[in-house]
Design an enzyme around this catalytic site. Sequence first.
Site, PDB file in Angstrom:
ATOM      1  N   LYS A   1      91.374  50.495  45.822  1.00 31.04           N
ATOM      2  CA  LYS A   1      91.526  49.093  46.215  1.00 31.04           C
ATOM      3  C   LYS A   1      91.672  48.256  44.941  1.00 31.04           C
ATOM      4  O   LYS A   1      90.998  48.540  43.932  1.00 31.04           O
ATOM      5  CB  LYS A   1      90.279  48.673  46.996  1.00 31.04           C
ATOM      6  CG  LYS A   1      90.342  47.296  47.620  1.00 31.04           C
ATOM      7  CD  LYS A   1      89.073  47.047  48.430  1.00 31.04           C
ATOM      8  CE  LYS A   1      89.104  45.729  49.173  1.00 31.04           C
ATOM      9  NZ  LYS A   1      87.894  45.516  49.997  1.00 31.04           N
TER      10      LYS A   1
ATOM     11  N   SER B   1      88.940  44.313  54.664  1.00 26.84           N
ATOM     12  CA  SER B   1      89.878  43.896  53.659  1.00 26.84           C
ATOM     13  C   SER B   1      90.559  45.055  52.917  1.00 26.84           C
ATOM     14  O   SER B   1      91.568  44.836  52.251  1.00 26.84           O
ATOM     15  CB  SER B   1      89.169  42.998  52.644  1.00 26.84           C
ATOM     16  OG  SER B   1      88.117  43.702  52.003  1.00 26.84           O
TER      17      SER B   1
ATOM     18  N   SER C   1      84.567  46.144  55.392  1.00 26.86           N
ATOM     19  CA  SER C   1      85.924  46.342  54.859  1.00 26.86           C
ATOM     20  C   SER C   1      86.324  47.763  54.531  1.00 26.86           C
ATOM     21  O   SER C   1      87.470  48.008  54.177  1.00 26.86           O
ATOM     22  CB  SER C   1      86.119  45.484  53.619  1.00 26.86           C
ATOM     23  OG  SER C   1      86.336  44.161  54.009  1.00 26.86           O
TER      24      SER C   1
HETATM   25  N1  GLN Z   1      85.822  40.709  57.008  1.00 26.26           N
HETATM   26  C1  GLN Z   1      84.619  40.389  56.308  1.00 26.26           C
HETATM   27  C2  GLN Z   1      84.824  39.145  55.464  1.00 26.26           C
HETATM   28  O1  GLN Z   1      85.857  38.597  55.548  1.00 26.26           O
HETATM   29  C3  GLN Z   1      84.183  41.544  55.489  1.00 26.26           C
HETATM   30  C4  GLN Z   1      84.931  41.663  54.225  1.00 26.26           C
HETATM   31  C5  GLN Z   1      84.470  42.794  53.380  1.00 26.26           C
HETATM   32  O2  GLN Z   1      83.731  43.675  53.814  1.00 26.26           O
HETATM   33  N2  GLN Z   1      84.887  42.750  52.135  1.00 26.26           N
HETATM   34  O3  GLN Z   1      83.999  38.732  54.729  1.00 26.26           O
END
Ligand code: GLN
Length: 486
Positions: A79, A154, A178
């Site tokens: 990532k 994400s 994510s």
């Molecule tokens: N979707 C969640 C957020 O927007 C989790 C994001 C993540 O785990 N980085 O914060």
Amino acid sequence: MELFKHTVHALHGMLVKKDISAVELAKSVFARTDAVEPLIHSYITETREQAMAQATAVDAKIMRGEAIAPLAGIPGALKDNICTKGIKTTCASKILANFVPPYNATVVDKLAAQDAVLTGKANCDEFAMGGSTENSGFFVTHNPWDTERVPGGSSGGSASSVAAGQAIWALGSDTGGSIRQPAAYCGNVGLKPTYGRVSRYGLVAYASSLDQLGPITRDVTDSALVLNAIAGYDAKDSTSINAETPDYTKALVQDVKGLKIGLPKEYFGAGIQPEVAASIKRAIDQLTAMGAEVKEVSLPHTEYALPAYYLIAPAEASSNLARYDGVGFGHRAPGNDIIEMYKKTRSEGFGPEVKRRIMLGTYALSSGYYDAYYLKALQVRTLVKQDFDKAFAEVDILITPTAPTTAFKIGELSDPLAMYLQDICTIPINLAGLPGISIPCGFVAGLPVGMQIIGKPLAEATIIQAAYAFEQANDYHTRFAPLGEV
Ligand code: GLN
């Protein structure tokens, strides 16, 4: 079967037997990326030259008769919020579009020590804020199972690259889901370890009390192998846990007899797509037939986890992102004075979701509202954690859906609050710092469904064992996204 479709462990066997070379394997993955990247858009940066050099070095080792590590010569993606020395690390943000870190994240060094091959840096939501990869500052990534749909987020590019054959394994980061949610949407296995199990040194911070790195893979065996490579204490990360790291492959045993499984009733109610709930129920019946004991449990503060998270995470983000001011690194917009420079830099560099969270977080931390919002959210976090402690006094693992629905269409959840609700099943686990794994447990209308298995702190081996037992009794993990004909 084409090489890019295999698992880490299968490819390792082929390398050791000299049936294939690491260079051949890298070429197969690159050819696949040439074919599918225009449809999927997994990568922000590809690192083919470096990958070929790494693969060549592994082949030389094999030729010399040296033993190789389980990930040696196997191509994987990172990532793009994981720092790589000399390789652009953008966090999918215009503010870091040209940022080249002078150091490696600890996980990157650990992977290099295994001679893993790096394919490139995968797209994600900007600074890991989002659940669909639509918040990337650069472009949207598409789901290999249906290119009109999101891959989740994400870590969407990490999941799509594994599902589309553009990488054999990948790393993601998980602050509120994510790793697990994109793994669920793309039919992969995604594991978020216990908070502190894997070093976060060199992971660009979003919400430091929640962030954790982990693997996205094609099966549970690969998940254990990648976790083996990256887990362990690191003096460079003050939140790193100083505990012994087991060999997670020892947990790859097909046995759930007597395992006590809790089903938290709050995770099967309104908002969960009925077909998703039905897939999980079928999986539970199967585990019961295999000898597990199942009972309903309650996590009564579940409904407050989401609002608490959306105060705590933005509060920490507002502080973590203060460093992007055009001075130390990243984008700088010219201004007549320093204030104008700060303002223009941040206004041009950050996308709308990041700005929304900085504003939310700054507000929640401001002196007049600190007690009412931030402090209250921390208290709720403790209650959520206590719910889990109570449940784990009675059961060994908990099982829930990973996400309330299968992958949604690109553009479908344009309301940020609707997007936040996608995290309802994963966020409480981050608030409590627990390990969780998402594995494929069925398909609805051709789209993968993810089942989440949650464990006690540092009980990664237990959730890996349950996941493996279920996986081996099914063939969901062997299916490949229908892009196969491209
Ligand atoms: N979707 C969640 C957020 O927007 C989790 C994001 C993540 O785990 N980085 O914060």
